[in-house]
Design an enzyme around this catalytic site. Sequence first.
Site, PDB file in Angstrom:
ATOM      1  N   GLN A 191       0.715  -1.445  -0.100  1.00 56.35           N
ATOM      2  CA  GLN A 191      -0.044  -0.035   0.108  1.00 56.35           C
ATOM      3  C   GLN A 191       0.872   1.179  -0.077  1.00 56.35           C
ATOM      4  OE1 GLN A 191       0.046   1.529   3.288  1.00 56.35           O
ATOM      5  NE2 GLN A 191      -1.918   2.449   3.565  1.00 56.35           N
ATOM      6  N   ARG A 192       2.053   1.048   0.371  1.00 54.00           N
ATOM      7  CA  ARG A 192       3.093   2.429   0.617  1.00 54.00           C
ATOM      8  C   ARG A 192       4.523   2.141   0.149  1.00 54.00           C
ATOM      9  NH1 ARG A 192       1.830  -0.241   4.725  1.00 54.00           N
ATOM     10  NH2 ARG A 192       3.329  -0.369   6.192  1.00 54.00           N
ATOM     11  N   CYS A 290      20.449  16.923  18.909  1.00 57.63           N
ATOM     12  CA  CYS A 290      20.357  15.466  18.621  1.00 57.63           C
ATOM     13  C   CYS A 290      18.839  14.901  19.054  1.00 57.63           C
ATOM     14  CB  CYS A 290      21.495  14.790  19.141  1.00 57.63           C
ATOM     15  SG  CYS A 290      21.044  14.276  21.038  1.00 57.63           S
ATOM     16  N   CYS A 293      18.152  15.435  22.704  1.00 55.03           N
ATOM     17  CA  CYS A 293      17.800  16.906  22.991  1.00 55.03           C
ATOM     18  C   CYS A 293      16.337  17.112  23.423  1.00 55.03           C
ATOM     19  CB  CYS A 293      18.662  17.958  22.318  1.00 55.03           C
ATOM     20  SG  CYS A 293      20.293  17.947  22.398  1.00 55.03           S
ATOM     21  N   CYS A 307       2.609  -0.296  15.961  1.00 56.10           N
ATOM     22  CA  CYS A 307       2.754   0.013  14.597  1.00 56.10           C
ATOM     23  C   CYS A 307       1.688  -0.252  13.910  1.00 56.10           C
ATOM     24  CB  CYS A 307       4.054  -0.396  13.975  1.00 56.10           C
ATOM     25  SG  CYS A 307       5.527   0.157  14.671  1.00 56.10           S
ATOM     26  N   CYS A 367      24.845  14.344  23.724  1.00 54.87           N
ATOM     27  CA  CYS A 367      25.329  14.895  22.960  1.00 54.87           C
ATOM     28  C   CYS A 367      26.323  15.950  23.551  1.00 54.87           C
ATOM     29  CB  CYS A 367      24.550  15.563  21.846  1.00 54.87           C
ATOM     30  SG  CYS A 367      23.678  16.895  21.993  1.00 54.87           S
TER      31      CYS A 367
HETATM   32 ZN   LIG Z   1      21.526  16.095  22.287  1.00 55.42          ZN
END
Ligand SMILES: [Zn+2]
Length: 397
Positions: A191-192, A290, A293, A307, A367
């Site tokens: 379908q996708r 990132c 964050c 899903c 990060c």
């Molecule tokens: Zn970060």
Amino acid sequence: MTSARDHLAAARAQVREQSAHDTAERLREEPGTVVLDVRERDEYEQGFIPGALHIPRGNLETRIERSVLDRDAPIVVYCASGVRSVYAAKTLSELGYTDVVSMAGGFAAWKENGHRWSVPRTLTNAQLERYSRHVLIPEVGEEGQLRLLDSKVLLIGAGGLGSPAALYLAAAGVGTLGVIDADVVDTSNLQRQILHTVDRLGQPKVDSAEVAIKGLNPDVNVVKYTERLTSENVLDVITGYDVIVDGTDNFPTRYLLNDASLVAGIPVVHGSIYQFEGSVTVYKPHDGPCYRCQFPEPPPPELAPSCAEGGVLGVLPGVVGTLQATEAVKLLLGIGEPLVGRQLRYDALSMEFVELRMHRDPDCPVCSKDPSEIEFIDYEQFCALPARAAATQEAVA
Ligand SMILES: [Zn+2]
């Protein structure tokens, strides 16, 4: 009527000339000098002065302004023997360039004097034809196309987002496409997930992807990984790629990839989709926020719907995956403004794009650390949905 000789003499009177020897000296002393080769393509392919900008005389007026923005930049023009370059230098002066000289004796004199020259790497005739619409864009050109052919992009997932991204990156001539996916092609994918077809149902998605990619562009080298990303294999898989296109649909991979890309220093073009909404952003290591964050830790699995429950409009990943491919190509070519620190959100129902600013968190659990201190975590597998507005974001127009 003036003869050709008179015409040249008149042009010469208006143009400064310098010898090949003086040019070589000047390039050593003033490395910022623009060296402009105005010969035809077949002449250029026989050899050129290293670092020269190549614009054939016939294209000079239409292309110089996009290549040399500064009208006061020092420019040395050369051709084969020093005649065409006189006319080219005169044209440049007429266009407002203030510091232009023509190299007397041209490339022949340069070589005779024993100065350094190179033979350019060029596209083959077949590649020139295939990529002609890229070559025509000055921001890409032959040089950019060669760069794409040398590039390596890793696609995380050969599903809804990976499908359009893979096809467009293959068509664009990205030389190496890595594809990692542990699944096989299922009827509900069709379908996708436009990489896959009815006759490849039941095959590993990476094999089906390879058939589709090779069918579109046999020049592309496909590297297949029939596995999931884990803390054990993640660095081995991603190292060596220039850009990662993340089309994953689960939190553990998303977090693992974020952390590993910071260690490996590879930008990640992130995309996510849910029902009618999608989002795209670029996580460029230590140059913007990132994923952590925004979302320091994954939510508990029981709070995330599966899903299978989520559902998605089949066209939606086509839009989002194509935006991801666009960002990947921009990063590879070093052009435009990548979506670093910006998240682009798309609502298919209202047909609206909204951009959100994202900021780097100085106390980010990952990060803000030295890459050597980052440890990889394998979270429990569960589905990820696009992130809703978070405190670190603010809407912009
Ligand atoms: Zn970060």
